[in-house]
Design an enzyme around this catalytic site. Structure first.
Site, PDB file in Angstrom:
ATOM      1  N   MET A 166       0.822  -1.214   0.000  1.00 47.99           N
ATOM      2  CA  MET A 166       0.000   0.000   0.000  1.00 47.99           C
ATOM      3  C   MET A 166       0.856   1.263   0.000  1.00 47.99           C
ATOM      4  SD  MET A 166      -3.157  -0.992   2.482  1.00 47.99           S
ATOM      5  CE  MET A 166      -3.949  -2.588   2.372  1.00 47.99           C
ATOM      6  N   HIS A 218       5.413   5.300   0.792  1.00 45.76           N
ATOM      7  CA  HIS A 218       5.031   3.932   1.130  1.00 45.76           C
ATOM      8  C   HIS A 218       4.359   3.918   2.498  1.00 45.76           C
ATOM      9  CE1 HIS A 218       5.397  -0.391   2.013  1.00 45.76           C
ATOM     10  NE2 HIS A 218       5.484  -0.538   0.707  1.00 45.76           N
ATOM     11  N   HIS A 219       3.274   3.139   2.597  1.00 49.01           N
ATOM     12  CA  HIS A 219       2.465   3.177   3.817  1.00 49.01           C
ATOM     13  C   HIS A 219       3.217   2.654   5.031  1.00 49.01           C
ATOM     14  CE1 HIS A 219      -1.086   3.744   6.081  1.00 49.01           C
ATOM     15  NE2 HIS A 219      -1.959   3.504   5.140  1.00 49.01           N
ATOM     16  N   SER A 220       4.301   1.913   4.830  1.00 48.82           N
ATOM     17  CA  SER A 220       5.047   1.395   5.982  1.00 48.82           C
ATOM     18  C   SER A 220       5.746   2.513   6.755  1.00 48.82           C
ATOM     19  CB  SER A 220       6.091   0.368   5.524  1.00 48.82           C
ATOM     20  OG  SER A 220       7.054   0.973   4.671  1.00 48.82           O
ATOM     21  N   ASN A 256       2.688   3.031  12.090  1.00 48.63           N
ATOM     22  CA  ASN A 256       1.249   2.865  11.920  1.00 48.63           C
ATOM     23  C   ASN A 256       0.639   2.345  13.219  1.00 48.63           C
ATOM     24  OD1 ASN A 256       0.603   3.056   8.753  1.00 48.63           O
ATOM     25  ND2 ASN A 256       2.626   2.141   9.053  1.00 48.63           N
TER      26      ASN A 256
END
Length: 495
Positions: A36, A152-154, A340
């Site tokens: 994601m 990047h969602h990380s 996150n």
């Protein structure tokens, strides 16, 4: 259109003793979000001054831990990825694409939209920190220039990125100060906290206080059971909103957005005695209903269809956003909890045709109030961590995939700056964040900024008439606002 390329470059990890001490494992949540990406389209009120923006990125953004780290997996250790500091070459992260001049001149808005959509099909080079700035220096209908940020969602969730963005901006009215922040949440303790009445209040308030915990526990159990049922066998019906034919994450996403009046939303909020979020959820139900019955040709308007969305919730303890921004600004970014910290809620949307547009808001308020009386978000976060720890990442990924493929859409709502801000001397006209890489065909995102709300839809472009769907949101809010004004006027005449 010349889209950015993602060539393989040698990893430039800092091979020093200090960097070894700064290594930390990639969290299980970040690893689950491996496919994601967050895309933020930012409209600027002035042409791009590249030296100024590059200097600002280098000084304010590239120094933060996640933005100067890469993921490295050492098979000779535990085999798990970890964050390792790396050198940042700004030329790797700033892209100035060569677009077709004729296409830009013919329709600059479409040129920006097509370019941002192309990003959803391109991988990122994992040999360098996973973020990019794309400069589109030509005017559109809403801005003098556009910057597309891909992350990047990380690296972080939406709230972390918004906080970092605020730390990199200044008030447009007074560039010497940080922008005005939204007010801190009314809640000062844990989500499950219920103020205990004083002993002098009597037996009834004390009994009601105990009962509130019973209701909270019951709703939590009910929601967790529903969540487990969704993993095992419950799935949304196949409608226009649910992707069919597999969940190919490489399918192109198109990001479209429009601006809604925050004053209109607040007018409905005050007239209905509800919250801004209630109005937005109700507007969404009304828009989806209008789109469904028109595009499907279904004439049975008496039916009620319940579609589930995955609502992403920030579960960090309540704190003043201004305080976090000040910590980043003062160089205390290592004390800020990055990454996150997300929980998930199954938020139902009702597809129905109501004669009274305000019925959508009434139904939304009941649904949202019910979800507030539950620890669903906290439990889904904890359950995810437990599954990763005892059953491994593959099992957690399989469960996560089943949840999001059985729902019809994703839904998010983030509060932004309450005044206009500027980044490196460039006033920001709008902020339009979204996401791609999830299997849903539709993601709905609301982002407040200044005195407006930006509605952003990320759609499978082969699946939706995205412009018609976008127009349904604006017309639905207008109908709800007009109905609220009519109700308010009627009430005043009767009084």
């Amino acid at each position: 259109m010349n889209a950015p390329r993602s060539g393989s470059l040698p990893i430039r990890a800092l091979n020093t003793e200090s960097s070894t001490r700064e290594e930390e494992p990639v969290s299980p949540t970040a690893r689950l979000l491996d496919s994601m990406y967050i895309v933020v389209t930012i409209g600027l009120g002035a042409s791009i001054n590249q030296p100024d923006i590059r200097a600002g990125i280098q000084a304010q953004l590239a120094r933060h831990p996640r933005f100067c780290s890469i993921q490295v997996t050492d098979e000779f250790k535990d085999g798990n990825p970890r964050w390792v500091r790396a050198t940042v070459n700004l030329d790797d992260h700033v892209v100035v694409p060569g677009l077709d001049p004729d296409a830009v001149a013919a329709d600059p808005d479409q040129a920006v939209e097509d370019y941002v959509a192309s990003l959803s099909t391109l991988p990122m080079d994992r040999s360098r920190p996973l973020w990019e700035f794309h400069f589109l220096d030509f005017p559109t209908s809403e801005a003098a220039a556009t910057v597309a940020v891909r992350v990047h969602h990380s690296l972080a969730d939406g709230m972390s990125l918004l906080t970092l963005l605020m730390a990199c901006t200044r008030s447009a009215a007074d560039p010497t100060r940080l922008p005005a922040m939204p007010p801190p949440p009314a809640r000062s303790g844990p989500v499950f906290a219920r103020p205990r009445p004083p002993a002098s209040a009597g037996a009834l308030p004390f009994a009601l206080w105990l009962w509130s915990y019973v209701v909270l526990a019951w709703h939590t159990v009910e929601d967790v059971v529903a969540f487990v049922a969704m993993i095992l066998f419950v799935s949304d019906p196949h409608t226009l909103f649910k992707r069919t034919g597999g969940s190919d994450l490489r399918r192109r996403k198109r990001f479209v957005h429009t601006t809604l009046s925050l004053d209109d939303v607040k007018f409905v909020k005050n007239a209905m005695k509800c919250t801004v979020n209630d109005v937005l959820v109700g507007t969404t139900s009304a828009a989806l209903s209008q789109y469904y019955f028109r595009e499907s040709g279904d004439t049975d308007t008496r039916k009620l269809i319940c579609l589930r969305s995955i609502l992403v919730v920030n579960i960090r303890p309540p704190a003043s956003l201004h305080r976090v921004v000040e910590m980043i600004e003062s160089g205390e970014s290592t004390a800020v909890k990055w990454g996150n910290k997300l929980g998930h809620i199954i938020l139902p949307f009702h597809i129905a045709m109501h004669d009274d547009p305000l019925e959508y808001v009434r139904t939304a308020k009941k649904t949202v109030d019910r979800k507030k009386s539950s620890l669903e978000a906290l439990f889904t976060h904890v359950i995810g961590r437990v599954i990763v720890r005892f059953f491994g990442l593959k099992a957690a990924a399989a469960i996560f995939s089943r949840i999001i493929t059985r729902a019809s859409m994703a839904f998010t709502n983030v509060i932004g700056p309450v005044e206009q801000v500027q980044f490196c001397g460039h006033p920001i006209a709008f902020i339009a964040p979204s996401i791609y890489g999830a299997p849903e065909a539709l993601t709905i995102h609301y982002q407040s900024y200044n005195n407006s709300i930006k509605l952003v839809l990320a759609v499978d472009e082969a699946h939706f008439a995205c412009r018609r769907l976008l127009n349904d949101f604006t017309s639905s809010l207008r109908r709800i606002r007009d109905a609220a004004a009519l109700q308010q006027g009627s009430g005043q005449r009767q009084s």
